[in-house]
Design a protein around this motif. Structure first.
Motif, PDB file in Angstrom:
ATOM      1  N   ILE A 196      -7.933   1.523   6.968  1.00 16.91           N
ATOM      2  CA  ILE A 196      -8.283   2.281   5.760  1.00 16.91           C
ATOM      3  C   ILE A 196      -9.761   2.652   5.777  1.00 16.91           C
ATOM      4  CG2 ILE A 196      -8.533   2.095   3.249  1.00 16.91           C
ATOM      5  CD1 ILE A 196      -5.917   0.469   3.247  1.00 16.91           C
ATOM      6  N   LEU A 245      -6.483   5.308  -1.161  1.00 16.35           N
ATOM      7  CA  LEU A 245      -6.331   4.151  -0.269  1.00 16.35           C
ATOM      8  C   LEU A 245      -7.540   3.231  -0.341  1.00 16.35           C
ATOM      9  CD1 LEU A 245      -4.760   5.969   2.805  1.00 16.35           C
ATOM     10  CD2 LEU A 245      -3.666   4.149   1.488  1.00 16.35           C
ATOM     11  N   LEU A 248       0.811  -1.220   0.000  1.00 15.22           N
ATOM     12  CA  LEU A 248       0.000   0.000   0.000  1.00 15.22           C
ATOM     13  C   LEU A 248       0.845   1.272   0.000  1.00 15.22           C
ATOM     14  CD1 LEU A 248      -2.534  -1.166   2.743  1.00 15.22           C
ATOM     15  CD2 LEU A 248      -2.980  -1.040   0.282  1.00 15.22           C
TER      16      LEU A 248
END
Length: 493
Positions: free
Chosen positions: A349, A417, A317
């Motif tokens: 997230i 994200l 990520l």
């Protein structure tokens, strides 16, 4: 003696006294045996090795990723002497030790642990013998996680669920061992995911924090006006003093949102009113006044978490090609520790997207324009327990209010994200689906707040406009989950 000579002497004396006073002001504080603050010099060796200026906000510890690695945890065993006091830490292993490293090299922020290595105690906690008391014991005399030989597991995070740690022998041979129903973490992954704060233990701490007398106050817990409190039961708490009501609302209602979502990584918190004539604050009235706190001011008391180490953004990520999907190239070959941490990140997230918290991962992403290496640095306001690997989502005060006013500036970081994520914890996904359909997140938040906070009338609830924004962001998370289910051919539940 001439007037000019007397003038030179007076100027010299004034300069000398001013220099001495300035040095005294700059020296750090420590705690005397009576609990009062005093000043002392920083040892030369510690000063040379310090990477952080006094008073500057910092993570609990700063590790080079090559020194520590970016995962893992240990179950420490502690040796006690004949009097029952801690004499040494042994047993268990960090990720670093599994790679052949030396645990004695692990630094911990002196603000949190008294300036020593992992396993040493905060000076106030040591004074109160908090960690030298058994957390619990069975009828045989062996504490939880302990045995009859005099060794017991070091419970530095009482309040986290009792957990035996990751089973490093667990193997994930294929993607089918890692995900189920297309986009949900499997039961095997859930089994190796640190469980975070236990709800019952959190409520017990909240009750005790409201009733316990504060017996010592010292600097710590981030900002200048924050203080680290020692309670009469030997536990520690961070007192967060804020001038703006929306920061208090952000912290408190972010915590209650985590309860609605059943995300167990946010430290529990309660409200307290500063009143030096009250049972709770009377013993430290002098220190409260020295802290420049206003009488009658609402402060937040949050659960102290000890023995924390930096948390890093997972490599999957970290960069512009970030992606965490239920496919072999993203998930196969990862260890149990790595998968357990990724499961927590999937909750992080979602949580930070809903609150629009710009003071955590988005902070790293925003600052990348000035520091190209910051995505490889520890995440702001996120740390990890060295004891069980639980991620701790702390300092959530920007969420839900201030963050919503800055969506134009930070929204694209959260969008990036969320859109990279296609693996979710099933419990979280089902709660999001329910909130999306019923549009009752405001009712649930208010219910939790009223049921658990006696000082509710002193803190306004979230404005209707903010609840509408929260519902819109819940819809966006639901749509992302639905899109992933459709992409990976999973219909319905």
């Amino acid at each position: 003696m001439s007037r000019q000579t007397r003038l030179y002497i007076m100027v010299g004396l004034a300069f000398t006294l001013g220099t001495l006073f300035g040095l005294m002001v700059q020296l750090p504080t420590t705690t005397r045996e009576d609990g009062r603050a005093r000043r002392h010099a920083v040892p030369e060796e510690r000063a040379k090795n310090s990477r952080w200026k006094i008073g500057q906000r910092k993570p609990a510890a700063i590790f080079d990723s090559e020194t520590l690695g970016e995962g893992g945890s240990y179950d420490a065993l502690i040796d006690r002497d004949e009097s029952g006091r801690i004499s040494a830490v042994s047993g268990g292993a960090t990720w670093h030790e599994h790679q052949g490293g030396d645990k004695s090299r692990l630094p911990v922020d002196p603000r949190r642990s008294g300036g020593g290595h992992a396993g040493q105690l905060n000076p106030v906690a040591e004074k109160l013998q908090d960690l030298n008391r058994p957390v619990a014991s069975d009828r045989t005399g062996a504490g939880i996680g302990g045995n009859a030989t005099g060794k017991s597991r070091l419970s530095v995070r009482a309040g986290f669920r009792q957990w035996s740690g990751v089973n490093h022998t667990v193997t994930f041979r294929s993607i089918s061992d890692i995900v189920r129903n297309g986009v949900f973490w499997s039961r095997q992954v859930e089994a190796v995911t640190p469980p975070g704060w236990d709800g019952t233990a959190a409520e017990d701490w909240m009750r005790r924090a409201r009733l316990s007398r504060v017996v010592a106050v010292q600097e710590g817990c981030g900002r200048m006006l924050n203080r680290l409190l020692s309670l009469e039961d030997g536990s520690l708490s961070c007192a967060r003093y804020r001038q703006n009501t929306d920061q208090i609302q952000g912290e408190v209602f972010s915590y209650y949102l985590s309860r609605v979502l059943e995300i167990p990584n946010v430290p529990p918190c309660v409200l307290s009113t500063v009143n030096t004539n009250s049972h709770q604050w009377a013993e430290v009235s002098h220190d409260v006044h020295l802290s420049q706190w206003n009488e009658g001011k609402l402060v937040i008391l949050s659960r102290w978490a000890d023995h924390l180490i930096p948390a890093y953004i997972p490599r999957k990520l970290r960069y512009d090609d970030r992606r965490l999907h239920p496919v072999p190239e993203d998930l196969e070959g990862l260890s149990a520790v790595e998968l357990g941490e990724l499961a927590q990140w999937s909750d992080l997230i979602v949580f930070d997207y809903l609150t629009a918290n710009f003071d955590r991962v988005a902070n790293n992403m925003f600052n990348r324009q000035w520091n190209s290496q910051i995505m490889d640095s520890p995440v702001h306001n996120l740390e990890k327990s060295a004891t069980d690997g639980s991620l701790v989502f702390f300092d959530n005060e920007s969420g839900l209010l201030h963050s919503y006013r800055l969506l134009d500036k930070y929204a694209h970081f959260h969008d990036s994200l969320l859109k990279s994520l296609c693996v979710f914890r099933k419990r979280t996904a089902h709660i999001i689906e329910s909130l999306h359909k019923k549009k009752d997140v405001g009712d649930l938040l208010l219910k939790e707040f009223k049921a658990n906070e006696p000082l509710q009338r002193w803190l306004p609830f979230l404005p209707d406009a903010n609840l509408r924004t929260l519902n819109e962001r819940i819809d966006s998370v639901y749509e992302q989950i639905h899109k992933c289910r459709k992409t990976y051919h999973v219909e319905g539940r």
